[in-house]
Scaffold this motif. Structure first.
Motif, short mmCIF file in Angstrom:
data_model
loop_
_atom_site.label_atom_id
_atom_site.label_comp_id
_atom_site.label_asym_id
_atom_site.label_seq_id
_atom_site.Cartn_x
_atom_site.Cartn_y
_atom_site.Cartn_z
N ASP A 124 -2.31 -2.74 -3.80
CA ASP A 124 -3.33 -2.37 -2.81
C ASP A 124 -3.58 -0.88 -3.05
OD1 ASP A 124 -4.80 -3.39 -0.23
OD2 ASP A 124 -3.96 -1.48 0.39
N ARG A 175 0.84 -1.20 0.00
CA ARG A 175 0.00 0.00 0.00
C ARG A 175 0.88 1.24 0.00
NH1 ARG A 175 -4.99 0.89 4.14
NH2 ARG A 175 -5.78 -0.80 2.83
N ARG A 186 -7.13 -10.31 -13.30
CA ARG A 186 -6.61 -9.88 -12.00
C ARG A 186 -7.11 -8.46 -11.67
NH1 ARG A 186 -6.38 -8.16 -7.88
NH2 ARG A 186 -4.75 -8.15 -6.29
N SER A 205 -13.79 4.76 -5.49
CA SER A 205 -13.87 4.76 -6.96
C SER A 205 -12.53 4.29 -7.52
CB SER A 205 -14.21 6.16 -7.48
OG SER A 205 -13.31 7.10 -6.91
N LYS A 211 -0.33 10.31 -5.14
CA LYS A 211 -1.25 11.31 -5.72
C LYS A 211 -0.49 12.59 -6.08
CE LYS A 211 -5.17 10.44 -3.35
NZ LYS A 211 -5.95 10.77 -2.17
N GLY A 229 -3.20 2.70 -3.87
CA GLY A 229 -2.07 3.46 -4.41
C GLY A 229 -1.10 2.64 -5.24
N ASN A 277 -9.77 0.71 -7.76
CA ASN A 277 -9.81 -0.59 -8.44
C ASN A 277 -10.98 -1.45 -7.97
OD1 ASN A 277 -8.76 -3.66 -7.93
ND2 ASN A 277 -8.28 -2.93 -9.99
N VAL A 278 -11.14 -1.61 -6.66
CA VAL A 278 -12.17 -2.52 -6.15
C VAL A 278 -13.56 -1.98 -6.48
CG1 VAL A 278 -13.10 -3.65 -4.10
CG2 VAL A 278 -10.63 -3.29 -4.31
N ARG A 280 -10.56 12.98 -10.70
CA ARG A 280 -11.30 12.85 -9.43
C ARG A 280 -12.75 12.50 -9.75
NH1 ARG A 280 -8.50 11.58 -5.70
NH2 ARG A 280 -9.85 12.50 -4.14
N THR A 295 -10.97 -8.40 -7.49
CA THR A 295 -11.51 -8.10 -6.15
C THR A 295 -12.96 -7.61 -6.26
OG1 THR A 295 -9.28 -7.53 -5.47
CG2 THR A 295 -11.05 -6.95 -3.95
N SER A 312 -12.06 10.36 -1.37
CA SER A 312 -11.88 10.92 -0.03
C SER A 312 -12.40 12.36 0.07
CB SER A 312 -10.41 10.84 0.39
OG SER A 312 -9.59 11.41 -0.59
N ASN A 327 -10.68 -3.40 3.18
CA ASN A 327 -10.26 -4.12 4.38
C ASN A 327 -10.67 -3.37 5.64
OD1 ASN A 327 -8.84 -6.55 3.55
ND2 ASN A 327 -7.42 -5.16 2.51
P1 NDP Z 1 -7.40 2.35 -4.90
O1 NDP Z 1 -6.20 3.12 -4.50
O2 NDP Z 1 -7.55 1.90 -6.31
O3 NDP Z 1 -8.74 3.15 -4.51
C1 NDP Z 1 -9.00 3.54 -3.20
C2 NDP Z 1 -10.31 4.29 -3.19
O4 NDP Z 1 -10.68 4.54 -1.83
C3 NDP Z 1 -10.20 5.66 -3.85
O5 NDP Z 1 -11.44 6.02 -4.38
C4 NDP Z 1 -9.84 6.55 -2.67
O6 NDP Z 1 -10.15 7.92 -2.85
C5 NDP Z 1 -10.70 5.95 -1.59
N1 NDP Z 1 -10.10 6.25 -0.28
C6 NDP Z 1 -8.85 5.96 0.14
N2 NDP Z 1 -8.65 6.44 1.38
C7 NDP Z 1 -9.80 7.03 1.73
C8 NDP Z 1 -10.24 7.70 2.89
N3 NDP Z 1 -9.42 7.88 3.95
N4 NDP Z 1 -11.52 8.17 2.92
C9 NDP Z 1 -12.34 8.00 1.85
N5 NDP Z 1 -11.98 7.38 0.72
C10 NDP Z 1 -10.75 6.91 0.67
O7 NDP Z 1 -7.42 1.09 -3.91
P2 NDP Z 1 -8.18 -0.30 -4.07
O8 NDP Z 1 -9.47 -0.11 -4.76
O9 NDP Z 1 -7.20 -1.27 -4.57
O10 NDP Z 1 -8.42 -0.67 -2.53
C11 NDP Z 1 -9.60 -0.27 -1.82
C12 NDP Z 1 -9.76 -1.12 -0.58
O11 NDP Z 1 -9.87 -2.51 -0.98
C13 NDP Z 1 -8.59 -1.09 0.41
O12 NDP Z 1 -9.10 -1.26 1.73
C14 NDP Z 1 -7.78 -2.31 0.03
O13 NDP Z 1 -6.99 -2.78 1.10
C15 NDP Z 1 -8.90 -3.28 -0.31
N6 NDP Z 1 -8.51 -4.41 -1.14
C16 NDP Z 1 -7.95 -4.22 -2.38
C17 NDP Z 1 -7.61 -5.31 -3.15
C18 NDP Z 1 -7.10 -5.15 -4.54
O14 NDP Z 1 -6.98 -6.18 -5.24
N7 NDP Z 1 -6.82 -3.96 -5.02
C19 NDP Z 1 -7.76 -6.69 -2.64
C20 NDP Z 1 -8.43 -6.78 -1.37
C21 NDP Z 1 -8.75 -5.67 -0.66
P3 NDP Z 1 -8.96 9.00 -3.05
O15 NDP Z 1 -8.54 8.84 -4.48
O16 NDP Z 1 -9.59 10.31 -2.74
O17 NDP Z 1 -7.85 8.63 -2.08
#
Ligand code: NDP
Length: 448
Positions: free
Chosen positions: A169, A97, A208, A241, A137, A171, A243-244, A290, A212, A265, A348
């Protein structure tokens, strides 16, 4: 207090004594420990071997300096981590991460969750996690590349295709995995099984990227079907918004549901006509923009600042897909008031423990992260298999395996829930099912 309960409390006390400031790790560990009571009562050998004390202590914690240079010539230092938590059932496996909030507590919570999640997939992978407090970012591609090269210069000593296999994960997407892989290759030669989530031209697996988000919907579908219900026509609130979230929106739409929100966020989008995942992909994956830009392109959509979990609108299913601790107790009460019957976690640990208590009190069925979002790591393990046999499977083959794995995870969680008469507590069911496999392997391997 029963002997088992007092044993669990003593392990919790020891965590608290050793690492009082690791609040995220405590939250994850305490939730799991509390739910293991029935299986510990059933298996006195776990208590005799003091297995819980071994489970909560990582096999290895690595922390290191990551120096890098920005485009303006300035020098910066970030802090890198890899926590190799448990290798009882296979080589360490878990994502990396990149986010300013990354610290040892966050990486330990994620690594700990990964142990039981990986076990639930049925595949031979141990638990690990890593990261860095670098914020990708707003950085240029060359800054991200220089950072990734510096990060890997140290990390490469500790990983390998049969030792520890990191992935993405928050970022860390395709761009970062590409740079990390290039840096590893330069130092160690071409070993394509050392990272997963790679590009399709150098050993990555089809599906891949989607895994998720798609897996979350396969799990949710299994849970909903087990209640005699269907996803068709359901209104879904999704947070995030990235990957997941993006691929959760796609699969939910394909399965006949309507997703009405996505977020980041800063704020959230509400689109009563249903979020168009193609627009989300264009903004987030192609333009790296965004989510507020969605409202400029789709007439039926509104953008609001703040948390999507404070937005009051009727819906049926909540799928948090952003980050840890995004739903507190009051927000959980709003989820209940808005009529949601199910919540399954793509992120998570998105729910605080007292939010989970509200779900239970409100009869909202709860699919915990380690079961519901295991699709990413499951397809990562399938990527490792393809790398070992030097073959690439079709999208359909991987997607079908993913669907089978997610349904199997739900069935295992349900079986444990039924065995211990937990009344549709799929969180405890997942913890117990994941733990029993790891515990059996740990006992067999002795005190190591
Ligand atoms: P990304 O970096 O692709 O996306 C994260 C998203 O969550 C963005 O929209 C981001 O917004 C938002 N976000 C992050 N921090 C905050 C916050 N403090 N408050 C509100 N929104 C927030 O990550 P992923 O989609 O890969 O991961 C998302 C979650 O899924 C995590 O918990 C990760 O551990 C979990 N996960 C991911 C997997 C994977 O394969 N990628 C597998 C299993 C679990 P912003 O751009 O503004 O930061």
């Amino acid at each position: 207090m029963s002997n088992v309960k007092s044993y669990i409390e003593s392990v919790k006390d020891e965590i608290q004594r050793r690492d009082p400031d690791q609040t995220e790790f405590q939250e994850a560990a305490f939730t799991v420990l509390d739910s293991l009571e029935p299986t510990l009562a059933d298996h006195p050998e776990y208590v005799e071997a003091n297995l819980l004390a071994q489970l909560v202590e990582p096999e290895r914690v690595i922390q290191f300096r990551v120096p890098w240079q920005s485009d303006d010539g300035k020098f910066h230092v970030n802090r890198g981590f890899r926590v190799q938590f448990n290798s009882a059932i296979g080589p360490y496996k878990g994502g990396l991460r990149l986010h300013p909030s990354v610290n040892l507590s966050v990486v330990k919570f994620l690594g700990f969750e990964q142990i039981l999640k990986n076990s639930l997939t049925g595949l031979p992978i141990g638990g690990a996690k890593g990261g860095n407090d670098f914020d990708p970012k707003g950085k240029s591609d060359s800054e991200v590349m220089r950072f990734c090269q510096s990060f890997m210069t140290e990390l490469q000593r500790h990983i390998g295709p049969d030792l520890d296999v990191p992935a993405g994960d928050i970022g860390v997407g395709a761009r970062e995995i590409g740079y990390l892989f290039g840096a590893y290759k330069r130092l160690n030669g071409y070993q394509n099984g050392v990272l997963t989530g790679k590009g399709l031209t150098f050993g990555g697996s089809l599906a891949r990227t989607e895994a998720t988000g798609f897996g979350l919907l396969y799990y949710t579908n299994a849970l909903v079907k087990a209640q005699g219900d269907t996803l068709t026509g359901k209104r879904i609130k999704i947070s995030g918004s990235g990957n997941v979230a993006t691929y959760a929106v796609q699969k939910a739409t394909e399965l006949g549901a309507k997703v009405v929100t996505v977020s980041d966020s800063n704020g959230y989008i509400y689109d009563p006509k249903g979020i168009d995942y193609q627009v989300v992909k264009q903004i987030k994956e192609v333009e790296r923009g965004r989510i507020r830009e969605y409202a400029d392109r789709v007439a039926s959509a509104e953008y609001h600042g703040g948390s999507v979990w404070d937005f009051d609108v009727d819906y049926d299913i909540a799928l948090p897909c952003a980050t840890q601790n995004e739903i507190n107790k009051d927000q959980a009460k709003l989820i209940a008031k808005d009529g949601a019957k199910y919540i399954c976690e793509g992120a998570n640990m998105p729910s605080y423990p007292d939010a989970i208590a509200v779900y239970r009190d409100s009869n909202i069925l709860y699919g915990p992260a380690k079961a519901a979002n295991a699709g990413g790591v499951a397809v990562s393990a399938l990527e490792m298999s393809q790398n070992s046999e030097r073959l690439s499977w079709s999208f359909e083959t991987v997607d079908n395996r993913l669907q089978d794995i997610m349904e199997d995870i739900f069935e295992k969680s349900q079986a444990a829930d039924k065995k211990y008469h937990l009344d549709r507590d799929y969180q405890a069911g997942a913890n117990i099912a994941g733990f029993e496999k790891v515990a059996t392997a740990m006992l067999a391997q002795g005190l190591v």
